[in-house]
Design a protein around this motif. Structure first.
Motif, PDB file in Angstrom:
ATOM      1  N   TYR A  52       0.810  -1.220   0.000  1.00 21.00           N
ATOM      2  CA  TYR A  52       0.000   0.000   0.000  1.00 21.00           C
ATOM      3  C   TYR A  52       0.844   1.271   0.000  1.00 21.00           C
ATOM      4  O   TYR A  52       0.587   2.201  -0.778  1.00 21.00           O
ATOM      5  CB  TYR A  52      -0.953   0.001   1.203  1.00 21.00           C
ATOM      6  N   MET A  56       0.508   4.006  -2.807  1.00 18.52           N
ATOM      7  CA  MET A  56      -0.001   5.327  -2.452  1.00 18.52           C
ATOM      8  C   MET A  56       0.992   6.409  -2.876  1.00 18.52           C
ATOM      9  O   MET A  56       0.606   7.452  -3.420  1.00 18.52           O
ATOM     10  CB  MET A  56      -0.253   5.412  -0.951  1.00 18.52           C
ATOM     11  N   ARG A  59       0.769   7.244  -6.520  1.00 21.13           N
ATOM     12  CA  ARG A  59      -0.395   8.080  -6.845  1.00 21.13           C
ATOM     13  C   ARG A  59      -0.197   9.517  -6.366  1.00 21.13           C
ATOM     14  O   ARG A  59      -0.595  10.463  -7.041  1.00 21.13           O
ATOM     15  CB  ARG A  59      -1.652   7.456  -6.255  1.00 21.13           C
ATOM     16  N   ASP A  68      -5.240  13.173   2.853  1.00 16.74           N
ATOM     17  CA  ASP A  68      -5.020  11.941   3.610  1.00 16.74           C
ATOM     18  C   ASP A  68      -5.930  11.973   4.826  1.00 16.74           C
ATOM     19  O   ASP A  68      -5.709  12.762   5.752  1.00 16.74           O
ATOM     20  CB  ASP A  68      -3.548  11.835   4.026  1.00 16.74           C
ATOM     21  N   VAL A 131      -6.741   9.614   0.043  1.00 15.04           N
ATOM     22  CA  VAL A 131      -6.165   8.351   0.503  1.00 15.04           C
ATOM     23  C   VAL A 131      -6.474   8.176   1.981  1.00 15.04           C
ATOM     24  O   VAL A 131      -6.760   9.135   2.699  1.00 15.04           O
ATOM     25  CB  VAL A 131      -4.634   8.289   0.273  1.00 15.04           C
ATOM     26  N   ARG A 133      -5.279   5.153   5.159  1.00 18.59           N
ATOM     27  CA  ARG A 133      -4.802   3.842   5.595  1.00 18.59           C
ATOM     28  C   ARG A 133      -5.442   3.492   6.931  1.00 18.59           C
ATOM     29  O   ARG A 133      -5.279   4.194   7.914  1.00 18.59           O
ATOM     30  CB  ARG A 133      -3.276   3.845   5.727  1.00 18.59           C
ATOM     31  N   PHE A 154      -8.189   5.966  -2.686  1.00 21.38           N
ATOM     32  CA  PHE A 154      -7.303   4.805  -2.599  1.00 21.38           C
ATOM     33  C   PHE A 154      -7.050   4.512  -1.131  1.00 21.38           C
ATOM     34  O   PHE A 154      -6.544   5.375  -0.397  1.00 21.38           O
ATOM     35  CB  PHE A 154      -5.988   5.104  -3.327  1.00 21.38           C
ATOM     36  N   SER A 155      -7.397   3.292  -0.688  1.00 22.00           N
ATOM     37  CA  SER A 155      -7.366   3.030   0.748  1.00 22.00           C
ATOM     38  C   SER A 155      -7.059   1.566   1.043  1.00 22.00           C
ATOM     39  O   SER A 155      -7.534   0.660   0.351  1.00 22.00           O
ATOM     40  CB  SER A 155      -8.730   3.387   1.366  1.00 22.00           C
ATOM     41  N   GLN A 156      -6.254   1.368   2.079  1.00 23.58           N
ATOM     42  CA  GLN A 156      -6.108   0.033   2.681  1.00 23.58           C
ATOM     43  C   GLN A 156      -6.875   0.037   3.993  1.00 23.58           C
ATOM     44  O   GLN A 156      -6.719   0.940   4.810  1.00 23.58           O
ATOM     45  CB  GLN A 156      -4.640  -0.286   2.950  1.00 23.58           C
ATOM     46  N   GLU A 262      -9.937   0.736  -4.352  1.00 23.48           N
ATOM     47  CA  GLU A 262      -9.713   1.932  -5.163  1.00 23.48           C
ATOM     48  C   GLU A 262     -10.984   2.216  -5.933  1.00 23.48           C
ATOM     49  O   GLU A 262     -11.558   1.317  -6.562  1.00 23.48           O
ATOM     50  CB  GLU A 262      -8.540   1.745  -6.110  1.00 23.48           C
TER      51      GLU A 262
END
Length: 267
Positions: A52, A56, A59, A68, A131, A133, A154-156, A262
């Motif tokens: 990740y 990230m 991007r 974030d 984003v 996390r 975009f994320s975990q 995503e």
């Protein structure tokens, strides 16, 4: 604290002394930020295959304005080699706000104190990249609102029943609805309902080991939603039993679940 008539299950006085020393050490160390380096050599967690932080950073290097969400201490964002001209991070916990500000301001990023409740304190279409996390909650409609047309989230995220071997050791068996919370398919549905187009969705179960009881205490103090209201005093019998188990059987094995999502705003 247990009553004096209920002795803790130590195999020897030396085992008891080790327990007390490990617990005292882990109970005293600060747990602000989202840096787990204190656990080096004391616990291990297998990493997801998708990498990740690296993805990230890639991007971020191509974005013009990025947000974030729930940045923690800012450690993941700060590790990116290049930040967009406009970079903003949000955080709710005061110790983390101070930590993230000190880390990110020299890099040109602004940290905004935000309670992690909608609405986000930004205008419509403010960011081409959002984003996050391991967010506690994902406010999909707000993410869609602040994204530019063509922008990406975009994320975990933590998946269902993550580290539940440890959770259930302390809390007992959890009901099915608790075990399936944070299912990635729910994230798919929520993203779609917010008007976003799914680009990628992947999930993995990852091996996690705790080598001593100090690592467990530190983890539960830091990741406070695992065993809500955790204190050493409140769970002393369970901690002592787990210490004995680790000494007798070796590292305590659990499984962390993670998923990558995503999604893109049409336009």
């Amino acid at each position: 604290m247990p009553e004096e008539s209920t002795p803790l299950p130590f195999s020897s006085a030396a085992s008891r002394d080790r327990f007390e020393a490990l617990v005292a050490e882990a109970a005293a160390v600060p747990v602000d930020g989202w840096d787990f380096s204190w656990l080096d050599g004391r616990a291990t967690e297998q990493r997801p295959s998708w990498g990740y932080a690296r993805a990230m950073a890639d991007r971020l290097g191509r974005a013009r304005a990025a947000l974030d969400l729930q940045t923690g201490g800012g450690e993941v964002l700060a590790a990116a080699p290049k930040l967009p001209p406009v970079t903003v991070a949000t955080e709710a916990w005061p110790p983390n706000i101070a930590r993230a500000t000190a880390l990110l301001h020299p890099l040109g990023a602004v940290v905004v104190a935000d309670e992690d409740e909608p609405p986000l304190p930004f205008g419509d279409a403010a960011f081409d990249l959002v984003v996050s996390r391991h967010p506690v909650t994902t406010w999909w409609a707000e993410i869609a609102r602040v994204l530019t047309p063509g922008g990406t989230y975009f994320s975990q995220q933590v998946g269902p029943a993550s580290v539940f071997e440890l959770v259930e050791f302390f809390l007992g068996p959890q009901p099915p609805e608790v075990r399936r919370a944070r299912d990635p398919e729910d994230a798919r549905a929520a993203a779609t309902a917010a008007g976003l187009e799914l680009v990628d969705l992947r999930a993995e179960s990852l091996r996690t080991e705790f080598f001593d009881i100090g690592a467990v205490v530190y983890f539960l103090r830091k990741v406070i939603w695992m065993v809500p209201g955790f204190t050493v005093e409140g769970y002393l019998p369970q901690l002592a039993a787990l210490h004995r188990r680790i000494e007798d059987e070796g590292p305590f094995l659990a499984h962390t679940t993670r998923f990558l999502i995503e999604a893109r705003k049409p336009g």
